[in-house]
Write an enzyme that holds these catalytic residues in place. Sequence first.
Site, PDB file in Angstrom:
ATOM      1  N   PHE A   6       0.849  -1.199   0.000  1.00 52.37           N
ATOM      2  CA  PHE A   6       0.000   0.000   0.000  1.00 52.37           C
ATOM      3  C   PHE A   6       0.886   1.253   0.000  1.00 52.37           C
ATOM      4  O   PHE A   6       1.898   1.297   0.700  1.00 52.37           O
ATOM      5  CB  PHE A   6      -0.886  -0.041   1.248  1.00 52.37           C
ATOM      6  CG  PHE A   6      -1.992   0.961   1.237  1.00 52.37           C
ATOM      7  CD1 PHE A   6      -3.193   0.690   0.589  1.00 52.37           C
ATOM      8  CD2 PHE A   6      -1.839   2.174   1.880  1.00 52.37           C
ATOM      9  CE1 PHE A   6      -4.223   1.620   0.595  1.00 52.37           C
ATOM     10  CE2 PHE A   6      -2.871   3.105   1.883  1.00 52.37           C
ATOM     11  CZ  PHE A   6      -4.065   2.828   1.244  1.00 52.37           C
ATOM     12  N   TYR A  56     -11.499   2.161   9.945  1.00 56.03           N
ATOM     13  CA  TYR A  56     -12.678   2.548   9.135  1.00 56.03           C
ATOM     14  C   TYR A  56     -12.999   1.533   8.053  1.00 56.03           C
ATOM     15  O   TYR A  56     -13.917   1.720   7.282  1.00 56.03           O
ATOM     16  CB  TYR A  56     -12.485   3.936   8.516  1.00 56.03           C
ATOM     17  CG  TYR A  56     -11.176   4.141   7.784  1.00 56.03           C
ATOM     18  CD1 TYR A  56     -11.005   3.676   6.489  1.00 56.03           C
ATOM     19  CD2 TYR A  56     -10.114   4.797   8.400  1.00 56.03           C
ATOM     20  CE1 TYR A  56      -9.810   3.853   5.830  1.00 56.03           C
ATOM     21  CE2 TYR A  56      -8.912   4.985   7.742  1.00 56.03           C
ATOM     22  CZ  TYR A  56      -8.768   4.509   6.447  1.00 56.03           C
ATOM     23  OH  TYR A  56      -7.570   4.680   5.806  1.00 56.03           O
ATOM     24  N   LYS A  57     -12.223   0.435   7.990  1.00 54.54           N
ATOM     25  CA  LYS A  57     -12.504  -0.606   7.000  1.00 54.54           C
ATOM     26  C   LYS A  57     -13.462  -1.626   7.637  1.00 54.54           C
ATOM     27  O   LYS A  57     -14.607  -1.296   7.866  1.00 54.54           O
ATOM     28  CB  LYS A  57     -11.188  -1.196   6.512  1.00 54.54           C
ATOM     29  CG  LYS A  57     -10.414  -0.128   5.703  1.00 54.54           C
ATOM     30  CD  LYS A  57      -9.007  -0.507   5.304  1.00 54.54           C
ATOM     31  CE  LYS A  57      -8.434   0.626   4.439  1.00 54.54           C
ATOM     32  NZ  LYS A  57      -6.986   0.566   4.295  1.00 54.54           N
TER      33      LYS A  57
HETATM   34  C1  LIG Z   1      -6.158   1.676   4.128  1.00 49.49           C
HETATM   35  C2  LIG Z   1      -4.736   1.431   4.414  1.00 49.49           C
HETATM   36  C3  LIG Z   1      -3.935   2.417   5.010  1.00 49.49           C
HETATM   37  C4  LIG Z   1      -4.527   3.768   5.267  1.00 49.49           C
HETATM   38  O1  LIG Z   1      -3.782   4.596   6.074  1.00 49.49           O
HETATM   39  P1  LIG Z   1      -4.443   5.935   6.617  1.00 49.49           P
HETATM   40  O2  LIG Z   1      -3.396   6.596   7.377  1.00 49.49           O
HETATM   41  O3  LIG Z   1      -5.647   5.548   7.397  1.00 49.49           O
HETATM   42  O4  LIG Z   1      -4.891   6.749   5.429  1.00 49.49           O
HETATM   43  C5  LIG Z   1      -2.623   2.104   5.301  1.00 49.49           C
HETATM   44  N1  LIG Z   1      -2.099   0.885   5.000  1.00 49.49           N
HETATM   45  C6  LIG Z   1      -2.852  -0.073   4.412  1.00 49.49           C
HETATM   46  C7  LIG Z   1      -2.253  -1.396   4.104  1.00 49.49           C
HETATM   47  C8  LIG Z   1      -4.180   0.178   4.097  1.00 49.49           C
HETATM   48  O5  LIG Z   1      -4.934  -0.761   3.510  1.00 49.49           O
END
Ligand SMILES: *Cc1c(COP(=O)(O)O)cnc(C)c1O
Length: 403
Positions: A126, A228-229
Amino acid sequence: MNAHAASSVPAPTDPLEHHLEEFVPGDDLVAYLDGNSLGRPLRVTTESVPRFVRESWGGRLIRGWDEGWLTHAEELGDRIGAACLGAAPGQTIVADSTSVLIFKLLRAAIDARPGRDELIIMRDEFPTDRFIVERLAEEHGLTIRWIDAPPDAGVTPALVAEHASAKTIAALISGVAYRSGWWADMAAVTEVVQAHGALMIWDCSHAVGSVPLELDAWGVDMAVGCSYKYLNGGPGAPAWGYVAARHQDQLRNPIPGWLGAREPFAMTTEFSPAPGIRRLVSGTPPIFAMLPLADMVSLIERAGLAAIRAKSVALTSYAIALIDNSVPDARLATPRDPERRGGHITIDHPHARRAVEQLWGEGVIPDFRHPSGVRIGLSPLSTSFTEVEHGVRALAKALGTVS
Ligand SMILES: *Cc1c(COP(=O)(O)O)cnc(C)c1O
């Protein structure tokens, strides 16, 4: 290729069906297939939020800090730990965003492994994780060991073994890959990394609330994840961080705020870290933003993660069977083995972008993933099998008609 119509795949029975009505109904929603990006709110949250404003914030005002707010991030962390992470109390805290927590933990890991100069991460990890690793590597003169894995699979112990050595500080890897849905053998990968004296940091953003995690039993060093997922905490809900008890006394928080200090209200001249997981805190905890998350954690506690995982496997298996039947020209970019699969699936199709655009207008909401992926997230507590059937039928039609 199978000649049966999509609807000929029998829908499994749903022992968690009674929880569907606990969620706020969406506007014009036919199929919400993006619960892995933003989970749906619970009806109870439409009451708990105004009640908090009226009674706790409005009624108690500053006294609220002494009446529970100050310890709320640790208490909610413990509940997430017990319900979802396989973590004993005192190791999980709700704070910051996932990105900020990744920075803090990785920076602390670098301090904890002086003399070493390599970090391990997946090439298709990610973006936020990669960006932070790259920045820290640049600032500390470290080498990044990039792991390449097949796009429809993910990290394996063997791949990690090729990159880990006595130079490794830490590996930062997603437990469930955001694109392919690959669920790593987290225990085995952790073991490989630790065999070299390095630290294992799992990003559980797409895993928490969907697959059963056993962070304590697997001997994981640190972990982070989104709220939030599959934890339905709402847009921008604070993340959670886990640090194994054995590391906490040495953990050096790179953002040493006053509320992570031993005696926050003594207003001391020098920073002395709090004992335990609270030292990971930097500033004032986001009490308000934890309300929807706490409501969802209550539901997960009631439903139980074993039942949630069982439904998750049934949902993804059902969706794959429907897609095999009705979109034969799509390529499944997700493991077929349910043991290696998290709660979402991705298919590759040349018309993905246009099809997803059209579907959003019809109330069918999957996710487009550049360059040609359609990602279908199946949040077990809020997604019905009927919704999956309608969603895949609409997807098949859209992929076949747009060009
Ligand atoms: C959704 C996600 C994030 C999101 O990070 P935020 O700081 O909440 O925007 C980070 N790492 C992974 C692997 C994700 O799927």
